[in-house]
Design an enzyme around this catalytic site. Structure first.
Site, mmCIF file in Angstrom:
data_model
loop_
_atom_site.group_PDB
_atom_site.id
_atom_site.type_symbol
_atom_site.label_atom_id
_atom_site.label_comp_id
_atom_site.label_asym_id
_atom_site.label_seq_id
_atom_site.Cartn_x
_atom_site.Cartn_y
_atom_site.Cartn_z
ATOM 1 N N GLN A 143 61.031 41.082 118.802
ATOM 2 C CA GLN A 143 59.560 41.695 118.740
ATOM 3 C C GLN A 143 59.117 41.592 117.201
ATOM 4 O O GLN A 143 59.677 42.087 116.457
ATOM 5 C CB GLN A 143 59.709 43.084 119.163
ATOM 6 N N TYR A 163 49.358 49.555 116.646
ATOM 7 C CA TYR A 163 49.610 48.639 115.378
ATOM 8 C C TYR A 163 48.419 47.525 115.212
ATOM 9 O O TYR A 163 47.544 47.546 116.017
ATOM 10 C CB TYR A 163 51.012 48.059 115.547
ATOM 11 N N ARG A 179 53.508 42.921 124.485
ATOM 12 C CA ARG A 179 53.501 44.291 124.774
ATOM 13 C C ARG A 179 52.063 45.121 124.504
ATOM 14 O O ARG A 179 51.579 44.899 123.547
ATOM 15 C CB ARG A 179 54.438 44.916 123.829
ATOM 16 N N GLY A 205 65.218 52.934 127.539
ATOM 17 C CA GLY A 205 65.175 53.246 126.343
ATOM 18 C C GLY A 205 65.956 54.133 125.675
ATOM 19 O O GLY A 205 67.043 53.943 125.271
ATOM 20 N N ARG A 206 65.673 55.438 125.525
ATOM 21 C CA ARG A 206 66.593 56.291 124.980
ATOM 22 C C ARG A 206 67.923 56.596 125.647
ATOM 23 O O ARG A 206 68.938 56.864 124.964
ATOM 24 C CB ARG A 206 65.862 57.910 124.845
#
Length: 391
Positions: A103, A175, A227, A319-320
Site C-alpha cells: 500500500q 490522506y 482503497r 484486521g485486528r
C-alpha cells in the site's frame, strides 16, 4: 481441509491472477520501521509470523515521498536505497501462496512539522484538518502535484522490482489522495479542484501513472488496487452521492479491485441517519460486478467473514483479529475453529511479533484488541482517522 466456508474458495482476477482464498490481511500500521523509513528486523519478524494464511496480505502504508511521511515508524518507498529491505519484506510475505500487496500513499495535511523534521505539511489547499493540534498545510503548486504523481509511479516501479505482487493506492482515511477529492481540504480553482471532475483528476492521473509503471516494468499479472473511504463528517465534506459517482468512474479504470475502508463492514451513513441501507450494498450496486470488492471492519469470526462472502462481496479483510490470531485461516482450514484466539494477552506480544512501538501505537489509537490484563479503550475511532483496522 474444511470446505464448508465459501471464503476458503479461490478467486481469479480478470488478469488471470488466482488468489487462493477470499481472506485479506488489510494494511495495519505497526510503527516499527527505522527512523529513516527503512524496513526493520522487527517488521520482518511480524510479517513472518502473520503471513501464509490469507489469500492477500497488504502491507502497512509506505510513503512515496519524504514530505509525505505521516507518522513515526512509517516505512518508505521513496528512494532506491530502501530496495534491499523492501525485497526482504516481499520475500518474507510470500509464504504458502499468499500474494503480497504494497500500500502506498502520502499523508498530506494529516502529517505535521514535527514528523517532517521542521518542514510544513502540504495539501491541495491551505485548510487545516479538523483534528486537535492540526497544522495548516501549504498549498501545492502545479509542478509539485505533477511531481507527486511521478512519485507514485516510481514507488510502483520499486514495488515491482522488489518482488511484490501488486500495489494498493491509499485513497482513504483522510490522506493525500482523499484530500484532493474532498471539498473540505480542496478549495482550489484550477484544474485540480472545484468541480467534481476536477477533484477526481488527481486520483485518476495517479492511476494512469501507476499503470504506465506496470506496463514498463511488470507483466499483466501485477495487481493494482484502490482503497476508498465513503464519507467525511466535515462540512463541506465528501458525501455518499459523490462517492458513488466517483466509484462509478473508478470501476471503469485499469484497477484490479476496490477496497472499502470502514470500521464496521455493514455500516450505514455517518451523515444520513435515516438511511438504513449498508454502504457496502450501495457500492455493490454501483460497481455492478465490474470490479471485485474488499470489505473490512469488525470481521472476527468465520461466520462474520462468511456473511460478507455470502452477500456477494468478493473478499473479507480481517484486521485486528489477525493481530490476535496470526493462524486464523490455517485453523479454519484444519477445522480447529475452537482454538482461534479472540483475545490478546500481554504475555503473548513477543510470540505475535508485536514490539513496543507497535503496542504503543495501538494504545495511542485506542484500538480495542480485546486485551487481557489491560483496560479497555474508551473509544475506537480507527476507521475515520486511519488506524489499526487499516492504516
Amino acid at each position: 481441509m474444511a470446505t464448508k466456508y465459501n471464503f476458503l474458495k479461490p478467486y481469479t482476477f480478470k488478469n488471470g491472477v488466482t488468489i487462493k482464498n477470499r481472506i485479506v490481511m488489510p494494511p495495519m500500521t505497526e510503527g516499527a520501521a527505522l527512523e529513516n523509513g527503512a524496513v526493520s528486523l522487527d517488521e520482518l519478524k511480524y510479517f513472518d509470523i502473520h503471513t501464509g494464511g490469507a489469500g492477500m496480505f497488504i502491507t502497512p502504508v509506505l510513503n512515496v515521498s519524504d514530505d509525505g511521511k505521516g507518522f513515526e515508524g512509517e516505512p518508505s518507498v521513496a528512494h532506491d536505497k530502501f530496495m534491499p529491505g523492501l525485497k526482504k519484506l516481499a520475500s518474507t510475505m510470500k509464504q504458502n501462496g499468499t500474494k503480497d500487496i504494497m500500500q502506498i500513499f502520502d499523508a498530506g495535511r494529516m502529517s505535521n512539522s514535527k514528523i517532517l523534521r521542521g518542514v510544513q505539511p502540504v495539501s491541495a489547499s491551505e485548510v487545516a484538518a479538523l483534528r486537535p493540534d492540526a497544522e495548516t498545510p501549504r498549498e501545492l503548486t502545479n509542478d509539485e502535484i505533477e511531481q507527486i504523481i511521478e512519485d507514485f509511479g516510481q514507488a510502483t516501479r520499486r514495488s515491482i522490482q522488489a518482488g511484490f505482487d501488486g500495489i494498493e493506492l491509499h485513497g482513504a482515511n483522510t490522506y493525500w489522495m482523499q484530500q484532493f477529492f474532498s471539498p473540505h481540504s480542496n478549495r482550489r480553482t484550477d484544474k485540480w479542484g472545484g468541480s467534481f471532475e476536477n477533484r477526481m483528476r488527481f486520483a485518476l492521473e495517479i492511476i494512469k501513472r501507476v499503470n504506465k509503471a506496470v506496463d514498463d516494468y511488470a507483466d499483466d499479472k501485477f495487481i493494482v488496487g484502490y482503497r476508498i473511504s465513503p464519507e467525511e463528517i466535515e462540512e463541506p465534506g465528501i458525501r455518499l452521492d459523490d462517492t458513488l459517482k466517483f466509484i462509478d468512474v473508478l470501476a471503469d479504470q485499469k484497477i484490479s479491485y476496490l477496497h472499502i475502508s470502514m470500521g464496521y463492514a455493514w455500516r450505514t451513513s455517518l451523515n444520513d441517519k435515516s438511511d438504513k441501507e449498508p454502504i457496502i450494498t450501495k457500492i455493490q450496486k454501483t460497481v455492478n460486478d465490474r470490479l471485485p470488492l474488499i470489505s473490512v471492519g469488525s470481521i472476527e469470526k468465520p461466520a462474520d467473514a462468511e456473511k460478507v462472502i455470502d452477500a456477494g462481496i468478493d473478499f473479507a479483510a480481517i484486521g485486528r483479529e489477525s493481530i490476535r490470531e496470526p493462524k486464523w485461516v490455517q485453523k479454519v482450514e484444519a477445522g480447529q475453529e475452537d482454538s482461534i484466539h479472540y483475545q490478546l494477552s500481554l504475555t503473548e506480544l513477543d510470540q505475535l511479533g508485536i514490539n513496543s512501538a507497535f503496542f504503543d501505537f495501538m494504545n495511542g489509537m485506542n484500538a480495542d484488541l480485546h486485551m487481557v490484563g489491560a483496560d479497555k479503550p474508551k473509544d475506537n475511532f480507527a476507521e475515520y482517522i486511519g488506524g489499526v483496522e487499516g492504516n
